[in-house]
Design a protein around this motif. Structure first.
Motif, mmCIF file in Angstrom:
data_model
loop_
_atom_site.group_PDB
_atom_site.id
_atom_site.type_symbol
_atom_site.label_atom_id
_atom_site.label_comp_id
_atom_site.label_asym_id
_atom_site.label_seq_id
_atom_site.Cartn_x
_atom_site.Cartn_y
_atom_site.Cartn_z
ATOM 1 N N UNK A 155 0.850 -1.187 0.000
ATOM 2 C CA UNK A 155 0.000 0.000 0.000
ATOM 3 C C UNK A 155 0.885 1.236 0.000
ATOM 4 N N UNK A 156 0.636 2.202 -0.892
ATOM 5 C CA UNK A 156 1.443 3.430 -0.887
ATOM 6 C C UNK A 156 1.465 4.060 0.498
ATOM 7 N N UNK A 157 2.637 4.541 0.914
ATOM 8 C CA UNK A 157 2.793 5.060 2.270
ATOM 9 C C UNK A 157 3.312 6.494 2.212
ATOM 10 N N UNK A 158 2.415 7.437 2.142
ATOM 11 C CA UNK A 158 2.792 8.841 2.039
ATOM 12 C C UNK A 158 2.357 9.595 3.292
ATOM 13 N N UNK A 159 3.222 10.499 3.742
ATOM 14 C CA UNK A 159 2.866 11.383 4.841
ATOM 15 C C UNK A 159 2.023 12.543 4.321
ATOM 16 N N UNK A 160 2.267 12.920 3.061
ATOM 17 C CA UNK A 160 1.509 13.982 2.417
ATOM 18 C C UNK A 160 1.661 13.803 0.907
ATOM 19 N N UNK A 161 0.930 14.584 0.128
ATOM 20 C CA UNK A 161 0.996 14.475 -1.326
ATOM 21 C C UNK A 161 1.270 15.858 -1.917
ATOM 22 N N UNK A 162 2.556 16.218 -2.034
ATOM 23 C CA UNK A 162 2.887 17.508 -2.646
ATOM 24 C C UNK A 162 2.604 17.486 -4.140
ATOM 25 N N UNK A 163 2.396 18.666 -4.712
ATOM 26 C CA UNK A 163 2.153 18.842 -6.152
ATOM 27 C C UNK A 163 0.928 18.061 -6.622
#
Length: 535
Positions: A155-163
């Motif tokens: 599963x994608x593990x991002x703290x945030x999604x810039x741009x």
């Protein structure tokens, strides 16, 4: 050579009653003399290539790894010579200046560790054995987030999604994943609002930046010819080794200020089930950067701000693996990339490797001696640092030249736009964890030329499953746990006793010795089955 091979294949092997033949002293003497003679001939050949070799050793307790290293060095030297001869046959001159535009007055000397004389390369190769060190503390033991080798989907593990052009669902935010992994492991969440209408597979639809990549259009200056900017000599280019958080922050600010940068990764997979990135190399027009991804693994997600920025072009070569490694280890997603390997294919070059482009455009001969180096080593030897930075140092200049060549070669098809589309397709790749099922063993079994009876087939399938389970639990590669040829040997011979199992392994893998009881039970159950029984 063919006759010699045929004769060699007629000699009895472990599956041809070798032990019976070995009971005759005349056979033992013949095999010993033939083996010594082959070792001597191989040693003479390796020494003829200018490599250090102590063959044959006057001892039965020889070092298999040492001889294997000698063979690898010899093969590298032979392949390098073949490359040189092929280049000469194709008319590639090796003593010309790098390709510089006619209106450019820059005349930098060619300075690179790759660009040394062959005897120097050979001399250096003799000192590189320590780069394949055996006793290295496993870096994953220090990772803040434990590696998940379970069968649950990645599963994608991002703290945030810039741009972002579309928001990231909360279910895919890193701090939400622990509680939600089980909930979403069996279904696909669409991250792209248009994915429902597209014929895309579940993995691609999970890409956090699928919408941004699919709707990316090249900037005007990307599709125009440019004046190639010559690379600086290595000894005049600042080298920054990034090992601390503050240094990483400075790098991020630097990358925000440029319109393009080159990237490459060094990966390790032998002592890990899924593998992990050990080093990241980045080059701008003014400096080279070596990022210690083992020390900064939990902090590198911050670089996603520039990697996902569509206004900054990321130049990579053969990025198929790099794209998914960045996702898996650092939650970094690439938006807007130029793959120089794809450009070489569109231009129909005779070869598509980075070493070919380095030679063609920069008159730099790639050193292949460290391709199998263990990048977990810390501190990194200077030779490895030099090797790593050269993978990206020349890439921006090659990007400039390839851009112009793609434009000049375009007729009815816009090759520059085609390269842009191909690179977008690579960026849309998503990481998938290794999947194991009851029939996974068949792929390896089909490659085995011998025919197994039902006892042997049962043992092979169970051993294959045991190996995968142990590899996942211990975070080791399957080949480290039990190499394929040893697995086949055990399944073929079905030894009755634990010592017989160990005799099939040379050298004996650490985990085989540790779990010898489990392996013995598998073999016992296999021998209890009927030879004609169907699994």
């Amino acid at each position: 050579l063919i006759k010699a091979t045929q004769c060699g294949n007629k000699l009895p092997t472990a599956g041809d009653d070798y032990d019976f033949y070995a009971s005759y002293s005349s056979f033992q003497q013949f095999m010993q003399e033939a083996g010594d003679r082959l070792l001597s001939l191989n040693g003479a050949l390796i020494r003829h290539l200018g490599l250090n070799c102590r063959w044959p050793l006057q001892s039965d307790a020889f070092d298999i790894d040492d001889r294997t290293d000698s063979l690898i060095d010899a093969n590298d030297a032979i392949l390098e010579k073949v490359d040189l001869l092929i280049d000469e046959a194709q008319g590639i001159k090796r003593n010309v200046e790098p390709m510089i535009p006619a209106n450019s007055n820059q005349n930098y000397p060619k300075i690179a560790s790759w660009n040394t004389k062959r005897d120097k390369v050979r001399a250096m190769a003799e000192n590189f054995k320590f780069l394949h060190a055996k006793n290295i503390q496993r870096p994953q033991l220090q990772f803040k987030t434990k590696i998940d080798n379970s069968s649950s989907p990645f599963i994608p593990k991002l703290k945030c999604k810039p741009n972002a052009l579309v928001p990231l669902p909360k279910e895919y935010m890193e701090d939400e994943q622990t509680a939600r992994t089980d909930k979403f492991s069996s279904k696909v969440i669409k991250l792209d609002p248009e994915a429902e209408d597209d014929n895309v597979d579940g993995q691609e639809s999970r890409h956090p930046y699928r919408y941004e990549i699919k709707h990316l259009q090249p900037m005007d200056w990307q599709l125009k010819s440019k004046k190639p900017m010559m690379y600086l000599p290595l000894d005049e280019t600042p080298l920054n080794v990034i090992t601390e958080k503050d240094e990483l922050k400075d790098l991020l600010e630097t990358l925000k200020s440029v319109t393009e940068f080159a990237v490459d990764l060094e990966h390790h997979s032998y002592r890990s089930y899924q593998g992990f990135v050990c080093l990241m190399q980045i080059s701008t027009r003014d400096a080279d950067y070596i990022v210690d991804t083992l020390a900064l693994r939990s902090e590198l997600w911050t670089l996603n701000e520039v990697f996902s920025d569509p206004k900054i072009i990321k130049i990579l070569h053969g990025a198929d693996s790099d794209i998914i490694w960045l996702q898996r280890d650092f939650a970094i997603y690439v938006v807007n990339m130029f793959d120089t390997g794809q450009a070489a294919r569109l231009l129909q070059f005779p070869r598509f490797s980075l070493s070919y482009l380095l030679l063609k455009y920069c008159n730099v001969t790639a050193n292949k001696g460290l391709q199998l180096a263990d990048w977990r080593i810390r501190p990194l030897p200077q030779e490895m640092v030099q090797y790593a930075r050269e993978d990206t140092h020349y890439l921006l200049y090659i990007f400039d030249v390839l851009t112009n060549e793609l434009m000049n070669a375009s007729t009815s098809v816009d090759l520059l736009k085609s390269n842009f589309d191909r690179s977008k397709k690579i960026c849309l790749r998503t990481y998938e964890k290794p999947v194991f099922n009851k029939k996974s063993y068949l792929n390896l079994l089909y490659k085995h030329k011998g025919r197994f009876n039902h006892q042997q087939n049962y043992a092979f399938a169970k051993l294959y499953s045991w190996r995968d389970s142990v590899a996942r639990d211990n975070d080791e590669s399957a080949n480290f746990v039990l190499p394929n040829h040893m697995l086949l040997q055990i399944a073929e011979n079905l030894p009755r006793e634990p010592q017989g199992i160990l005799a099939c392994c040379n050298p004996i893998p650490t985990l085989v010795r540790q779990y010898i009881g489990d392996i013995h039970q598998i073999i016992k159950k296999a021998r209890e089955r009927s030879i004609n029984e169907v699994m």
